[in-house]
Every structure is written in C-alpha cells, then in structure tokens.
Enzyme design. Structure first.
Site, mmCIF file in Angstrom:
data_model
loop_
_atom_site.group_PDB
_atom_site.id
_atom_site.type_symbol
_atom_site.label_atom_id
_atom_site.label_comp_id
_atom_site.label_asym_id
_atom_site.label_seq_id
_atom_site.Cartn_x
_atom_site.Cartn_y
_atom_site.Cartn_z
ATOM 1 N N CYS A 1 0.830 -1.220 0.000
ATOM 2 C CA CYS A 1 0.000 0.000 0.000
ATOM 3 C C CYS A 1 0.860 1.265 0.000
ATOM 4 C CB CYS A 1 -0.896 0.025 1.242
ATOM 5 S SG CYS A 1 -1.978 -1.352 1.399
HETATM 6 N N1 SAJ Z 1 6.310 2.369 8.730
HETATM 7 C C1 SAJ Z 1 7.330 3.207 9.196
HETATM 8 N N2 SAJ Z 1 7.021 4.167 10.111
HETATM 9 C C2 SAJ Z 1 5.738 4.343 10.573
HETATM 10 C C3 SAJ Z 1 4.728 3.487 10.076
HETATM 11 C C4 SAJ Z 1 5.025 2.509 9.167
HETATM 12 O O1 SAJ Z 1 8.491 3.081 8.793
HETATM 13 O O2 SAJ Z 1 5.527 5.215 11.420
HETATM 14 C C5 SAJ Z 1 6.642 1.345 7.735
HETATM 15 C C6 SAJ Z 1 6.314 -0.057 8.200
HETATM 16 O O3 SAJ Z 1 7.415 -0.626 8.862
HETATM 17 C C7 SAJ Z 1 6.037 -0.766 6.877
HETATM 18 C C8 SAJ Z 1 5.431 0.330 6.007
HETATM 19 O O4 SAJ Z 1 5.821 1.578 6.607
HETATM 20 O O5 SAJ Z 1 7.226 -1.229 6.290
HETATM 21 C C9 SAJ Z 1 3.920 0.258 5.909
HETATM 22 O O6 SAJ Z 1 3.466 0.134 7.211
HETATM 23 P P1 SAJ Z 1 1.891 0.356 7.575
HETATM 24 O O7 SAJ Z 1 1.789 0.334 9.063
HETATM 25 O O8 SAJ Z 1 1.378 1.528 6.864
HETATM 26 O O9 SAJ Z 1 1.221 -0.989 7.100
HETATM 27 P P2 SAJ Z 1 0.425 -1.350 5.781
HETATM 28 O O10 SAJ Z 1 1.250 -1.281 4.577
HETATM 29 O O11 SAJ Z 1 -0.232 -2.648 6.085
HETATM 30 O O12 SAJ Z 1 -0.645 -0.196 5.655
HETATM 31 C C10 SAJ Z 1 -1.980 -0.434 5.972
HETATM 32 C C11 SAJ Z 1 -2.689 0.582 5.151
HETATM 33 N N3 SAJ Z 1 -4.073 0.244 5.080
HETATM 34 C C12 SAJ Z 1 -4.682 0.381 3.882
HETATM 35 O O13 SAJ Z 1 -4.105 0.780 2.884
HETATM 36 C C13 SAJ Z 1 -6.098 0.001 3.839
HETATM 37 C C14 SAJ Z 1 -2.527 1.973 5.737
HETATM 38 O O14 SAJ Z 1 -3.492 2.845 5.144
HETATM 39 C C15 SAJ Z 1 -2.740 1.992 7.206
HETATM 40 O O15 SAJ Z 1 -2.468 3.307 7.688
HETATM 41 C C16 SAJ Z 1 -1.771 1.028 7.858
HETATM 42 O O16 SAJ Z 1 -2.129 -0.284 7.379
HETATM 43 C C17 SAJ Z 1 -1.871 1.080 9.362
HETATM 44 O O17 SAJ Z 1 -2.309 2.124 9.888
HETATM 45 O O18 SAJ Z 1 -1.428 0.112 9.993
#
Ligand code: SAJ
Length: 428
Positions: free
Chosen positions: A263
């Site tokens: 995403c």
């Molecule tokens: N990450 C960071 N720093 C942060 C947050 C995340 O480096 O502060 C990294 C994570 O390690 C990962 C990547 O970013 O490698 C994505 O992390 P994520 O927590 O955003 O997880 P995703 O990819 O599963 O994102 C989903 C998304 N949901 C949808 O698209 C429906 C996102 O919109 C959500 O915000 C996210 O989950 C969430 O909040 O957990």
C-alpha cells in the site's frame, strides 16, 4: 444453497477479497469467490486459508463460500466486487493488468441490473476510464443504466485485530445516484463501520491514494529527521514521543529501515503518475518516496559505521539480517526493505544470512541460533515480537557478536550499550 439467499461474487481472494467474501457469507449472502490462481481455489475449496491469519482460517472453516476460476459463476449475483492487486512496475508506473483482466472476465457474463464495485486501490479516473469501457464493450450493456458501477477503496490493515474488514469506516462513489444507493445498501448490510457517500467515482478513488500518501510523507518526514539527528546525537524516538504529548495537531510516525508493503510505498505513485499525465508534478510526494526508498541504504551505512567502530572490516564479514516481512508479526514480504538492505550490504562485500520466524520458507536458515552463529553483526529489519523476546545482549555476546543495528528502533538500546555492544539505531 437456499434460494432465498442473495448472491454476490468477489473477484480476487487475497488479503482484501477473502476477508470480504467471508464477511458477506457470515452476513447471510450466498458468496462465490473467483480467482485465477487454481492452487488458491483448491485450498479454499478444502477450507484451507491461503493466508496465514488465524481469524481468516477459522471463518473459512465455518463458511459456505464456494470458490472457482470460472467467471461465468457471477451469473445471478446482485453485486460483483473486484479485489485484485494493483502493483507497480519496477519503474513505479501503475500496473493495471489484474484490474483489466478481472474486468475482461466479468464483461461477457454481466447481466442487467448487476452492480460492479471496484475495491482495488487506483488513481482517480481508472474506474470510469478503464473498467467501465471494458465492461460495456464485452456486455453490450450501458453503465449507469443497464448495470451499475461503484468504487469503494479497500482499507484492510493486515494483522490489525482492532480494525477489521467489518468495522473500518468506508467511502463509496458511483457513476450515478442509483448505483451509489445500491453500493451503500450492500455495504450497510455487512459492515458496522460508517459509510460515507462521495459525489463521484474520482473522489472515492482519490480518498485512498490521499490517505496512503499522507502516511508516506509523514514517515518520510521522520526518516529525514532520523538522518540529521544521527549526526546531531539526538535520539529521534525520544523527541517524537515528546512531541506526541501535544494532544492536537501532531500525529506520531516513526523512522525505520524502510517503507514496505503493497500500500504505502505503492499508492503515492498512482497519484504522481496520474497528475503528471495531466500536467502537474507532485515534487513533494516524489521526494518523500525518494527519502523512504533510501532508508535501506542508510541502514546499510549505519551497519558499516558500527563495524568500523568495532574495527571489523565489512568485506567478508558474515552479517545476520533478521526479518524479511515488511512489518511486524505478519508473513508478507512484498516491497520489504529487508531485500534492499541485503543488496547494499552484499555490495559492500558482506556475507548475508537471513532468518525470519514468520517467513521461514524464504529464510536462509530455520533458527535464530543458526543465523547468529559466526556472525559479526546483526541487522534487525522487522520488529517481530519474536525478536523483541529473544534478542538479548547476553545472546549476542555468547556468539561474540559486537554490533547490533536496530532497523525499527524497537530494542532496548541502553541494555545493549551497557553490555558493551555497539548499537546503531535509525536516528538514535
Ligand atoms: N512504517 C514506518 N514508520 C511508521 C509506520 C510505518 O516506517 O511510522 C513502515 C512499516 O514498517 C512498513 C510500512 O511503513 O514497512 C507500511 O506500514 P503500515 O503500518 O502503513 O502498514 P500497511 O502497509 O499494512 O498499511 C496499511 C494501510 N491500510 C490500507 O491501505 C487500507 C494503511 O493505510 C494503514 O495506515 C496502515 O495499514 C496502518 O495504519 O497500519
């Protein structure tokens, strides 16, 4: 199947489609799931989940879901929901192949009165300019009159126990009023989360890419701070936690070794590309992508710095890279920064050994012990609970390991430093 049950069809039984199909089944619909992956269809037909998620496995066992590779099975469905992936090519341009193939599969079997909903993440304009023409041409029906077309961007959050497919609020847009009403009526019948009606397909499409671009730029902000704070000798995590005490107008994000998943690192490119085609360069979004894409290389640099402090040449040094998944406690390695870290360390001449308890099949070794044996340094790229429990200064010292690189800033920094290890975090 009882004749009274309303039938729906879900196209694409992955992280998005399978939970949706199971939810609709649980809410009393007759659900047929369609996927081109025969193996996946066989597993689901045997009520075995192709996704390692306990909740999904349990629901699948109890479900009446039927799965097929045959698009003709959409016959008699009131709604057909497309949940196929929307990856990007290596040059980061959107790859619409899965959506085009799904639309081409549906078209010939589309019947009057059916509602087609696209849940896959796309840039504004795709539902109307790509999906609609394929459906109309293949069915000889007119969208918005003979059949209906809507967009409801998926908001699945893998691994999240609090926000589930059932309770996450959604936005819905359609070609016209009747289709919007039908789509809202369908989602209201299975979701407990609020459903917001948008006034067009493009608005609904734009919501998703904006949500995820918002997250990407905020992560890039703290990733850039991490690089400067490393030089300033300030612990970025402590500063973010301090700033987060402000109860308004601040939203904490945390630096790390990179941004993975299907995403966040992907969706901004949809908006960047679409705007570019229409004459606008999203320099800010593009720069944030560059900052985040550089974090694996910054992490490799931190590893080199740590080994230099220990007077260990990186060339020929065995380094354990722990964690291949893109985020904690799941088995998904799509766009995982671990692989860029490995690539850069290998370019430095290091000998890499990988271990991830959630993705053993992709790991070089099957145990933490084997990964640590004879390693000179450890780079932790994923903040799995397993590593938080197992990785202690004593364990590393027992393997004569001197350097620990904490790619997710989740280990107890002071314990490692006090035990005499060289600790390098990302911005601390
Ligand atoms: N990450 C960071 N720093 C942060 C947050 C995340 O480096 O502060 C990294 C994570 O390690 C990962 C990547 O970013 O490698 C994505 O992390 P994520 O927590 O955003 O997880 P995703 O990819 O599963 O994102 C989903 C998304 N949901 C949808 O698209 C429906 C996102 O919109 C959500 O915000 C996210 O989950 C969430 O909040 O957990």
């Amino acid at each position: 199947m009882s004749a009274t049950k309303e039938k729906i069809a879900v196209i694409g039984l992955g992280y998005v489609g399978l939970p949706l199909a199971l939810l609709a089944d649980k809410k009393g619909y007759e659900v047929v799931g369609i996927d081109t992956n025969r193996e996946k269809i066989q597993l689901i037909s045997k009520k075995v989940s192709p996704i390692s998620d306990q909740r999904i496995s349990k629901e699948l066992e109890k479900s009446h879901l039927t799965a097929s590779t045959d698009f003709a099975q959409i016959k008699g469905a009131s709604s057909i929901i497309i949940c196929v992936p929307t990856p990007v090519y290596d040059n980061f341009l959107p790859n619409l192949e899965p959506i085009i193939k799904a639309s081409q599969g549906i078209g010939p079997h589309l019947e009057k009165g059916q509602l087609v909903i696209l849940e896959s993440t796309v840039n504004p304009g795709i539902t109307e300019n790509t999906v609609l023409p394929i459906l109309e041409k293949a069915s000889n029906l007119m969208g918005g009159k003979d059949f209906y077309l809507a967009h409801c961007p998926e908001r699945i959050n893998p691994g999240d126990q609090k926000w589930t497919v059932e309770n996450i609020p959604r936005v819905v847009g359609s070609l016209e009023e009747k289709g919007l009403k039908k789509a809202i009526s369908f989602y209201s019948s299975i979701l407990t989360g609020k459903i917001k009606a948008m006034t067009s397909l493009k608005e609904a499409e734009a919501c998703k890419v904006v949500e995820n671009s918002f997250r990407d730029i905020n992560i890039a902000f703290v990733n850039e701070l991490a690089q400067s704070f490393s030089l300033l000798g300030i612990d970025i995590v402590k500063v973010i936690d301090g700033a987060a005490t402000k109860p308004f107008a601040f939203m904490a994000h945390y630096p790390g070794c990179g941004v993975g998943g299907h995403c966040i690192p992907v969706d901004p490119y949809y908006l960047i590309e679409y705007a570019k085609q229409n004459g606008f360069n999203h320099d800010f979004l593009a720069w944030a992508r560059r900052v985040n894409n550089d974090m694996p290389y910054f992490t490799a640099q931190r590893t080199l710095d740590g080994l230099n402090s220990a007077k260990i040449p990186i060339n020929g040094a065995k380094i354990a890279v722990l964690g291949l998944s893109y985020k904690a406690n799941i088995d998904d390695t799509r766009e995982s920064p671990s692989y860029q870290i490995i690539k850069r360390l290998t370019q430095y001449g290091a000998k890499i050994i990988t271990f991830d308890p959630h993705t053993l099949a992709k790991s070089d070794v099957k145990s933490l012990e084997e990964a640590l044996r004879k390693s000179k340094a450890v780079v932790v790229a994923t903040s799995h609970d397993y590593f938080k429990q197992k990785l202690t200064p004593e364990l590393l010292l027992s393997h004569k390991i001197k350097v620990i690189v904490d790619g997710r800033n989740f280990l107890p920094k002071d314990s490692f430093i006090n035990a005499g290890l060289i600790y390098r975090g990302i911005g601390r």
